[in-house]
Design an enzyme around this catalytic site. Structure first.
Site: not given
Length: 397
Positions: A208, A286, A303, A305, A337, A341
């Site tokens: 990103n 590749k 995962p 975290i 969130k 979480k």
């Protein structure tokens, strides 16, 4: 003790200014980087060349130097340090600070900074004992300004009493006390930062646009308040800060393992932009296009975290802070969130391309806690970091 710490040293105009040259040398001996700023009066006692030579840095003098404004700007200069030191702090400089005046570079920097300030007063004994100076001193202390000295002794003017600037080593000790023995001394904080790179094959990966700038600024701000920081970073564009323990990783799985190994901690700040998915089975060679069909990529979830640490029963940090990079309904999504979480705080920001936040130098965040949402104005990422670090120190106190 001061390795990696950045000091902005404002040298006021007084006979004690000659001691500031030795102070620069002593601070550098202890590992600090020193950026000198000379007032016009200070140049009557020490030269810019001598200060620059000892600091091995450019000396700043003029508020209206347009070249400097283009390069850095007085606002950024005031916030790029871990601590601002004024030595000598003359009666005039103290009065300007107490009154909020900003008519030259030094006073403007002091008014614009969001970092702690340490002053080493130096003046004639009568000036020091004058009610106006003592009144200004009280205002500065109430504002949180740190003070070292003055000492008592013979004056250059022939008088005796309090008003001598503290010796350079005493000022260095006060700087160490401010930076190493700050409000987060004794606290261990884990900070994650940067993107993760999830391999597709040996030359391609999923990633990103995170630069790692915000996480790096947070780690630096926490360290400046005395925290022991474990800084776990993906392949970020910016270099990790000095003075922290750096653990470099590539993938989300590696970051999760590194976080686990870094615990226990008093707080954890998850600023990293962790990839949600990875390729289930990355190719060890590749991948080639054959013109017949597109490659099939099977994805698996990485995962979580943040949730893993926030919801753990054992070794859960006292304070768990997550980040939410949103493109719509920022506050609502971030609030959801935080509950989902199980973390204590969420730092939410709008990362739509038009904001320029992801990969940029500024951030506009909303801090979500159990008490609601607190929207901060758009600030530099260093300013956001300093404000968040201060709130973390308050929460852990």
């Amino acid at each position: 003790m001061l390795a990696g710490k950045r000091i902005l040293l404002i040298i006021g105009g007084g006979i004690a200014a000659f001691k500031s040259l030795d102070l620069i040398r002593r601070l550098r001996e202890h590992g600090a980087t020193v950026t000198p700023v000379l007032t016009k009066s200070a140049e009557e006692f020490v030269t810019p060349l001598s200060a620059s030579a000892l600091a091995a840095q450019k000396v700043y003098r003029d508020l209206f130097d347009l070249t400097d404004e283009a390069e850095m700007g007085h606002i950024e200069l005031s916030r790029a340090a871990d601590l601002v030191v004024v030595a000598p702090a003359t009666a005039d400089l103290m009065a300007k600070m107490a009154g909020g005046l900003a008519n030259d570079l030094a006073s403007t920097l002091l008014l614009a900074t969001d970092k702690r300030v340490l002053i080493a007063p130096a003046m004639n004994v009568r000036m020091w004992e004058h009610p106006a100076t003592q009144r200004n001193l009280g205002v500065l202390k109430e504002d949180g300004v740190l003070v070292v000295g003055p000492d008592e002794g013979d004056m250059a003017c022939g008088e005796y009493g309090p008003g001598r600037m503290s010796e350079p080593l005493a000022i260095v000790a006060a700087v160490e006390d401010a930076l190493v023995n700050g409000p987060l001394k004794g606290h261990h904080i884990v900070v994650t930062s940067g993107p993760t790179h999830e391999p597709i094959d040996p030359v391609r990966y999923i990633a990103n646009r995170s630069s790692g700038a915000q996480g790096t600024a947070i780690a630096r701000a926490l360290s400046a308040l005395g925290a022991k920081v474990s800084f776990i970073t993906g392949p970020a564009d910016v270099a990790p800060p000095d003075g922290v323990g750096v653990i470099k990783v590539q993938t989300a799985a590696q970051m999760a393992d590194a976080v686990e190994a870094a615990l226990p901690a008093d707080a954890a700040v998850f600023a990293a932009a962790v990839a949600d998915w990875r390729v289930k089975t990355a190719s060890d060679k590749k991948m080639k296009k054959d013109g017949k069909s597109l490659p099939k990529l099977d994805f698996a979830e990485n995962p979580d975290i943040l949730a893993g640490v926030a919801q753990r029963k054992k070794n859960r940090p006292q304070l768990v802070v997550g980040f939410a990079a949103e493109t719509d309904d920022v506050e609502a999504n971030a609030t959801a969130k935080r509950k989902r979480k199980g973390c204590d705080w969420i730092v939410a920001n709008d990362v739509r391309p038009e904001t320029g936040i992801m990969g940029g130098t500024e951030n506009a965040v909303t801090l979500i806690t159990k008490d609601g949402a607190d929207a901060w104005p758009r600030l530099s990422k260093d300013q956001v970091a300093a404000k968040l670090a201060a709130k973390i120190a308050e929460a852990l106190s």
